[in-house]
Design an enzyme around this catalytic site. Structure first.
Site, PDB file in Angstrom:
ATOM      1  CB  SER A  68      -0.910   0.008   1.224  1.00 25.51           C
ATOM      2  OG  SER A  68      -0.192   0.467   2.345  1.00 25.51           O
ATOM      3  CD  GLN A  70       0.903   6.638   4.757  1.00 27.77           C
ATOM      4  OE1 GLN A  70       1.927   6.274   5.334  1.00 27.77           O
ATOM      5  NE2 GLN A  70       0.654   7.917   4.547  1.00 27.77           N
ATOM      6  CB  SER A  71       3.985  -0.186   2.407  1.00 22.81           C
ATOM      7  OG  SER A  71       4.959  -1.131   2.793  1.00 22.81           O
ATOM      8  CG  ASN A  72       4.660   0.847   8.592  1.00 24.22           C
ATOM      9  OD1 ASN A  72       4.783   2.049   8.776  1.00 24.22           O
ATOM     10  ND2 ASN A  72       3.574   0.176   8.978  1.00 24.22           N
ATOM     11  CB  VAL A  74       7.356   0.749   0.652  1.00 28.27           C
ATOM     12  CG1 VAL A  74       7.945   1.770  -0.299  1.00 28.27           C
ATOM     13  CG2 VAL A  74       6.612  -0.341  -0.112  1.00 28.27           C
TER      14      VAL A  74
END
Ligand code: PLP
Length: 322
Positions: A68, A70-72, A74
């Site tokens: 997503s 807001q991926s932590n 990534v």
């Protein structure tokens, strides 16, 4: 020894939550993987120590993943790629969902939190319109093929870093906390945190409870696949079957990436009793489950909450999020 780079400050702290534990009648502790120390912290740093080492070993020039917006993962992957001079492309959707369950209603602010940090770390984001996870995975494969055609040596990282190697990193994390627990409660989503911990405590008295943060029906089979992968990596055959994973699927609320009321209540309770910050997507939903299980007597004794991080998404939240 498996190739590994050093990114995190390990071991992470583990301390008692005395005030809340007293209220709940538990000997309650927290494992602070929100404090892994790399790029804002969180559980993904542990996986990346092995994944990035493998990428470097294979001579990769570019790492591709998805998630997503807001991926932590990534965010932490982008930072690790910066450290090792690798390109990093993330194929993302604002709100990927399981079309079997329909698109959840909910609003998640996009321009803050992890997106700000991704830009700092030089992540190239390919934003795809919201759709089913399988559409996201297919687009990611296409992007990886395009990069390969442009002479990049691509290392593909599955969503959330959940390969057997990612799960393996959590078998080592388990060694940091010893074996005195009745229960360990952790959020689970792409599965390798839960799978690695469950594998490590298999056959012991500690019950590892994973609280699903999305309605992904394949999660249980994914846990089995990851644990089998750890068997293969370590040569230690635990052959875990799907009924050996404790998985709670009643706390994701409306869906992945969308706040739940119970999660919001858990965030407020932890803030006001312990000064501890949970995130809206994962740790708050897992803690909401812990609270219910404690209140109805299904959790007892010495209980460890595995805090997986995610603070940037809490900071991205606005009053409209719920
Ligand atoms: C990714 C993530 C999880 C889920 O961990 P998995 O290993 O992907 O199941 C939980 N909490 C936070 C904050 C995360 O970023």
């Amino acid at each position: 020894m498996r190739p590994r780079v050093s990114l995190c400050c390990l071991p992470t702290p583990c301390h008692s939550l005395g005030r809340l534990g007293h209220l709940l009648g538990l000997d309650l502790w927290v494992k602070r993987d929100d404090l892994t120390g790399f790029a804002g912290g969180g559980n993904k740093g542990r996986k990346l120590e092995f994944l990035i080492a493998e990428a470097v070993d294979q001579g990769a020039t570019h790492v591709v993943t998805c998630g997503s917006s807001q991926s932590n993962f990534v965010r932490q992957l982008g930072a690790a790629c910066s450290v090792f001079g690798l390109g990093c492309t993330a194929v993302v959707m604002d709100l990927p969902y399981d079309s079997g369950h329909g698109k959840p209603v909910g609003r998640f602010p996009q321009a803050l939190g992890n997106l700000v940090l991704d830009d700092l770390f030089g992540v190239k984001r390919v934003l795809v319109p919201d759709d089913d996870w399988d559409v996201l995975f297919a687009r990611t494969e296409a992007v990886a093929r395009e990069l390969t055609a442009c002479s990049e040596k691509v290392y593909d990282v599955p969503i959330g870093g959940s390969s057997p190697l990612g799960a393996f990193s959590f078998t080592l994390a388990a060694e940091e906390v010893g074996d005195s627990w009745d229960f360990i409660v952790t959020p689970t989503s792409s599965g390798s945190t839960h799978a690695g911990l469950a594998w490590a405590f298999h056959g012991s008295r500690t019950r590892v409870v994973g609280v699903a943060c999305d309605p992904e029906e394949d999660l249980r089979s994914e846990l089995v696949r990851l644990a089998a992968g750890v068997d293969a990596l370590t040569g230690c055959q635990k052959a875990m079957s799907d009924d050996e994973f404790e998985l709670r699927t009643d706390y994701f609320g409306a869906g992945y990436n969308v706040w739940s009321k119970a999660g919001k209540d858990a965030i407020e309770l932890l803030a006001k009793t312990e000064g501890l910050l949970l995130d809206p997507v994962y740790s708050s939903k897992a803690f909401a489950c812990l609270l219910d299980l404690a209140r109805n007597g299904e959790l007892f004794g010495k209980v460890l909450f595995w805090h997986t991080g995610g603070l940037p998404t809490l900071l991205a939240a606005t009053g409209e999020s719920l």
